[in-house]
Design an enzyme around this catalytic site. Structure first.
Site, PDB file in Angstrom:
ATOM      1  N   SER A  53     -13.782 -27.588  77.209  1.00 25.16           N
ATOM      2  CA  SER A  53     -14.374 -29.077  77.520  1.00 25.16           C
ATOM      3  C   SER A  53     -14.734 -29.403  78.697  1.00 25.16           C
ATOM      4  O   SER A  53     -15.247 -30.251  79.204  1.00 25.16           O
ATOM      5  CB  SER A  53     -13.624 -30.166  76.674  1.00 25.16           C
ATOM      6  N   LYS A  85     -18.340 -30.023  79.707  1.00 28.42           N
ATOM      7  CA  LYS A  85     -18.797 -31.444  79.894  1.00 28.42           C
ATOM      8  C   LYS A  85     -19.070 -31.822  81.163  1.00 28.42           C
ATOM      9  O   LYS A  85     -19.742 -32.745  81.432  1.00 28.42           O
ATOM     10  CB  LYS A  85     -17.997 -32.436  79.009  1.00 28.42           C
ATOM     11  N   SER A  89     -13.118 -37.009  75.563  1.00 27.66           N
ATOM     12  CA  SER A  89     -13.708 -35.792  75.628  1.00 27.66           C
ATOM     13  C   SER A  89     -14.443 -35.798  74.269  1.00 27.66           C
ATOM     14  O   SER A  89     -14.364 -34.817  73.434  1.00 27.66           O
ATOM     15  CB  SER A  89     -12.597 -34.684  75.365  1.00 27.66           C
TER      16      SER A  89
END
Length: 465
Positions: free
Chosen positions: A118, A121, A297
């Site tokens: 993640s 991102k 997230s």
């Protein structure tokens, strides 16, 4: 709301120096940075973290003349992490950059493309803020053609089912409000009965990424340009099978409740070119939306953000188009994208490959003098150690509490952390660390090694060069 958040978090930085899916994504506090693990893997015992003293009074805040930490000492931390027995067989990439000078202090395989989880991102967030601006809003509209009202999705997946709340981010705009405004306009035009269709053609291509492993349906929805508050499903492990149609049916019911007769079932159809706009509602500003998605997230929100970026910049609003849009915006902003491979926007795909250096450079730019509003918005949206988001219960009672600001990342065999940190001497550093390829079931061990070997020592470092 965004300004208040930025002010509070910026002040905090200056003052302090800068069950579900493995118990709801282990330490990352689901929703969903993890991919679904097979139930058959052998779980390793959770290692006992080394005790670390709480931060002392020496952290007095950022200072222009704060001493630069020793590159040799910091590289030693990274080397210790790379050789830790808790992460056998893993490749560890670490880049640490002194924000004030732009000098890379640590290069531990920093140019090696690794699966970022993640931390991916961060790329989407920077590109979106840079191209669209933090004040960009997603619009949901209702248009009329003949006897049909079409609900047109514009990328807002935080819609309230009924009334919106202008003081909120989640539920800022409401489908009920949109329906009532549309009904008033229809009544003014003498229209009392309509059919309802859904136009979700802003996004194209598959709604599910072929690079995502089976089981991730619990952690990301089908990617569509309109939804009723997708965050309501984040901790449930189950999303609606067709979120866009759910939103359209909610709108249809609200239109009926507002006194307009709705005939037939809601169907899908692109709004005709000559359709007349009845009403529209807008999301909260993009910077606020990103704060929700990055702190939690949220995979679905990030994928939608990538496609909104693609659509707004003239690319196909698909997984491929979103990846291209992110990559091209990074290049436009002067970042070296050598080794970058993007399969998705959120980082669920194991096929994503990102060098730690690229992530650290984005953080250094964001935190530096030329970061501008893009950088401030990005930093304000990141979780803070021992304070909120996916770092809310991490680093409690350590020198990293309040001094670490970062995007977490976790997949079955990858953990990452990307953000900024303030040393005990008050020096602001940008960093990214990726641990990729440890054995299945080793996520807790890898995260413990990362924190004990690198992050906590880095935050407590009074190691002047």
């Amino acid at each position: 709301m965004r300004k208040a958040t930025i002010a509070v978090l910026t002040a905090a930085t200056l003052v302090v120096g800068g069950a579900y899916y493995g118990l709801a994504d282990a330490l990352d506090l689901a929703p969903g940075p993890l991919s679904a693990a097979e139930p058959s893997y052998a779980v390793q015992p959770f290692p006992t973290p080394s005790p670390v003293e709480a931060p002392g009074p020496q952290v007095a805040g950022l200072a222009a003349d704060a001493p630069t930490p020793s590159a040799a000492v910091l590289s030693g931390y990274a080397g210790t992490l790379a050789g830790d027995s808790l992460i056998p067989g893993a490749t560890t990439g670490v880049s640490i950059i002194d924000v004030a000078t732009g000098t890379e202090l640590v290069d531990q395989q920093a140019s090696t493309p690794l699966t970022p989880a993640s931390s991916n991102k961060v790329l989407t967030a920077w590109a979106s803020l840079s191209a669209l601006g933090g004040n960009h809003r997603m619009e949901t509209s209702a248009v009329l053609s003949g006897g049909t009202v079409t609900l047109v999705g514009g990328g807002d997946v935080l819609l309230a089912a009924d009334a919106g709340d202008p003081s909120a981010v989640v539920g800022h705009a409401g489908l009920g409000d949109l329906a009532r405004a549309a009904a008033a306009e229809l009544t003014a035009q003498g229209v009392t009965s309509v059919g309802v269709t859904l136009d979700d053609t802003l996004f194209t291509g598959p709604t599910w990424n072929s690079g995502w492993e089976s089981g991730n349906e619990a952690w990301v929805a089908q990617i569509q340009p309109i939804m009723v508050d997708v965050t309501a499903h984040s901790n449930t492990g189950a999303y609606p099978a067709d979120p866009a149609m759910e939103a359209a049916q909610t709108f249809s019911q609200a239109l009926s409740a507002a006194g307009i007769t709705v005939t037939g079932e809601v169907t899908r159809a692109a709004a005709p070119a000559g359709a007349t706009r009845l009403a529209s509602v807008q999301s909260a500003p993009l910077a606020d939306v990103l704060s929700v998605s990055l702190k939690a997230s949220d995979n679905t929100m990030t994928e939608v953000e990538g496609r909104v970026l693609a659509a707004a910049t003239g690319r196909e609003a698909s997984f491929t188009g979103a990846a291209q849009a992110v990559r091209e915006q990074l290049q436009t902003d002067g970042f070296d994208v050598t080794g970058l491979t993007l399969i998705d926007s959120c980082g669920l795909a194991r096929g994503d490959k990102v060098p730690a250096r690229l992530l650290a450079q984005i953080m250094a730019r964001a935190a530096g003098a030329d970061g501008g509003t893009v950088g401030r918005d990005l930093l304000a949206a990141l979780p803070v150690g021992a304070l909120d988001g996916t770092l809310g219960d991490r680093y409690v009672g350590t020198s990293a509490a309040g001094t670490v600001r970062a995007k977490t990342g976790s997949l079955e065999q990858t953990v990452s952390l990307t953000g900024t940190i303030v040393t005990a001497d008050g020096r602001l550093l940008a960093y990214s660390v990726i641990i990729d390829g440890f054995p299945e079931g080793g996520m807790w061990s890898a995260r413990t090694a990362m924190d004990n070997d690198l992050i906590v020592p880095l935050s407590g470092c009074g190691c002047q060069g």
